[in-house]
Design an enzyme around this catalytic site. Sequence first.
Site, PDB file in Angstrom:
ATOM      1  CG  ASP A 106      -0.194   0.117   2.538  1.00 22.35           C
ATOM      2  OD1 ASP A 106       0.969  -0.331   2.616  1.00 22.35           O
ATOM      3  OD2 ASP A 106      -0.778   0.655   3.496  1.00 22.35           O
ATOM      4  CE  LYS A 157       0.308   2.191  12.659  1.00 22.20           C
ATOM      5  NZ  LYS A 157       0.858   0.918  12.193  1.00 22.20           N
ATOM      6  CG  ASP A 217       0.596   4.030   4.472  1.00 22.29           C
ATOM      7  OD1 ASP A 217      -0.521   3.870   3.951  1.00 22.29           O
ATOM      8  OD2 ASP A 217       1.024   3.305   5.383  1.00 22.29           O
TER       9      ASP A 217
HETATM   10  N1  GDD Z   1      -0.746 -10.908   3.749  1.00 21.60           N
HETATM   11  C1  GDD Z   1      -0.942 -10.054   4.740  1.00 21.60           C
HETATM   12  N2  GDD Z   1      -1.405 -10.527   5.934  1.00 21.60           N
HETATM   13  N3  GDD Z   1      -0.662  -8.753   4.544  1.00 21.60           N
HETATM   14  C2  GDD Z   1      -0.872  -7.897   5.581  1.00 21.60           C
HETATM   15  C3  GDD Z   1      -1.360  -8.323   6.827  1.00 21.60           C
HETATM   16  C4  GDD Z   1      -1.640  -9.722   7.001  1.00 21.60           C
HETATM   17  O1  GDD Z   1      -2.089 -10.187   8.054  1.00 21.60           O
HETATM   18  N4  GDD Z   1      -1.461  -7.230   7.626  1.00 21.60           N
HETATM   19  C5  GDD Z   1      -1.039  -6.179   6.899  1.00 21.60           C
HETATM   20  N5  GDD Z   1      -0.687  -6.571   5.660  1.00 21.60           N
HETATM   21  C6  GDD Z   1      -0.164  -5.752   4.570  1.00 21.60           C
HETATM   22  C7  GDD Z   1      -1.083  -4.600   4.196  1.00 21.60           C
HETATM   23  O2  GDD Z   1      -1.912  -4.968   3.104  1.00 21.60           O
HETATM   24  C8  GDD Z   1      -0.108  -3.503   3.813  1.00 21.60           C
HETATM   25  O3  GDD Z   1       0.248  -3.584   2.430  1.00 21.60           O
HETATM   26  C9  GDD Z   1       1.135  -3.798   4.644  1.00 21.60           C
HETATM   27  O4  GDD Z   1       1.023  -5.178   5.052  1.00 21.60           O
HETATM   28  C10 GDD Z   1       1.263  -2.897   5.870  1.00 21.60           C
HETATM   29  O5  GDD Z   1       0.081  -2.977   6.636  1.00 21.60           O
HETATM   30  P1  GDD Z   1      -0.694  -1.661   7.098  1.00 21.60           P
HETATM   31  O6  GDD Z   1      -1.881  -2.096   7.869  1.00 21.60           O
HETATM   32  O7  GDD Z   1      -0.893  -0.741   5.960  1.00 21.60           O
HETATM   33  O8  GDD Z   1       0.343  -1.056   8.139  1.00 21.60           O
HETATM   34  P2  GDD Z   1       0.601   0.457   8.545  1.00 21.60           P
HETATM   35  O9  GDD Z   1       0.485   1.354   7.367  1.00 21.60           O
HETATM   36  O10 GDD Z   1      -0.262   0.781   9.712  1.00 21.60           O
HETATM   37  O11 GDD Z   1       2.128   0.427   9.054  1.00 21.60           O
HETATM   38  C11 GDD Z   1       3.133  -0.214   8.290  1.00 21.60           C
HETATM   39  O12 GDD Z   1       3.565   0.621   7.232  1.00 21.60           O
HETATM   40  C12 GDD Z   1       4.228   1.840   7.649  1.00 21.60           C
HETATM   41  C13 GDD Z   1       4.641   2.579   6.408  1.00 21.60           C
HETATM   42  O13 GDD Z   1       3.544   3.092   5.787  1.00 21.60           O
HETATM   43  C14 GDD Z   1       4.311  -0.564   9.214  1.00 21.60           C
HETATM   44  O14 GDD Z   1       5.196  -1.381   8.466  1.00 21.60           O
HETATM   45  C15 GDD Z   1       5.037   0.688   9.718  1.00 21.60           C
HETATM   46  O15 GDD Z   1       6.179   0.319  10.456  1.00 21.60           O
HETATM   47  C16 GDD Z   1       5.457   1.524   8.518  1.00 21.60           C
HETATM   48  O16 GDD Z   1       6.085   2.731   8.966  1.00 21.60           O
HETATM   49 MG    MG Z   2      -0.114   1.142   5.395  1.00 20.41          MG
END
Ligand code: GDD
Ligand code: MG
Length: 346
Positions: A106, A157, A217
């Site tokens: 994403d 976070k 993001d």
């Molecule tokens: N297959 C799979 N299974 N993918 C997952 C799962 C899961 O259970 N959970 C999350 N994802 C995928 C999401 O689709 C996304 O592409 C990515 O992993 C990150 O998940 P998000 O839910 O978007 O996390 P975030 O945006 O709150 O935080 C993450 O991204 C940040 C950067 O934008 C973390 O990695 C943070 O540390 C990072 O800074």
């Molecule tokens: Mg994200």
Amino acid sequence: MQALLLAGGLGTRLRPLTEDWPKPMAHVGNRPWLEHLILMLKNQGIDDFVLAVKHFPEKIQHHFGKGDKWRVRIRYAVERSLLGTAGAIKNAEPLLQDRFLVFNADIIQTFRLAPFIEAHDRRGAALSIALTEVDDPSQYGVVEQDADGRILRFVEKPRPEEAPSRRINAGIYMMEKTLLADIPSGREVSIEREMFPRWIESGVRVYGHAMDGYWMDMGTAKRYRQVHRDLLDGRLDLPVGGSEIQKGVKIGTDCDIHPGVLFVPPVLIGDRVSIGERSVIGPYTVIGDGCRIGSGVRLSESILWNRCSVDNNAILANCIFGHGLSIGTRYAMHEAVMSRIGVNYA
Ligand code: GDD
Ligand code: MG
């Protein structure tokens, strides 16, 4: 080189667009982001992809198949229940090579991989994390590094006052497969909350590398809108196609645009779009393939995915519409984010 794309999250913050649609398949400039990502990585020498999927995996599989159309190899690691970011990697283990790249699917980015991979090798890292800087790190994973770039602390976070820096995890990793032995299988495991801190603590060589290029993001409607502003303003460089009929107005093929339409740039229009007389389109408006826009319509700062129809004299401002929505005549909508369930017009 191989890439594992984490594409299984529920995308809760982008609802209702993700109600029955995987977030990484959200359209960016009239094409699913995941397709932009795969093409961009292919251009940097990656031809072997593993997609870790869970939320509406069939929509992703239906679109990409085995990747033949893009001349890459695509395989899928499907989760029965959400396994979290580390659990998803563990689940894909049988498909992974000795070393591989991981992408949060994403993240909209135009990162150059070669310097990242080169730095990983030079440092003899087991894990490299691409980093970017943001003003408010509290919604991301935040790092503390030493002078050599080694990561001393990773906090997911944190509260604003507890963030060790403004340098955050950009959601791109290079990993040695040996690390996977440490990830418990069969349960939800977060790489950010559980594995990164554990690896750092136990002395694994974890390094951070400042990334170049665009980074966003797209996880919320606000940031999703910002991505499109950046795309239309030229800050985000993606191949969106179309030909420029006036400065800042790009139009795809087989469109039927009445000569009395007024465009206010920037505007991006897909293929097979019709627009009736006296309509005013723009600024900052993206219209997907197969949309039908009536006459006297006003569309500004709005993003429409494929096959939407907007009837005569309707007014849309600051809206985001998923595939296949129909808006009746004389409806006025501001700031609406809407999707229609059960259509698949990728
Ligand atoms: N297959 C799979 N299974 N993918 C997952 C799962 C899961 O259970 N959970 C999350 N994802 C995928 C999401 O689709 C996304 O592409 C990515 O992993 C990150 O998940 P998000 O839910 O978007 O996390 P975030 O945006 O709150 O935080 C993450 O991204 C940040 C950067 O934008 C973390 O990695 C943070 O540390 C990072 O800074
Ligand atoms: Mg994200």
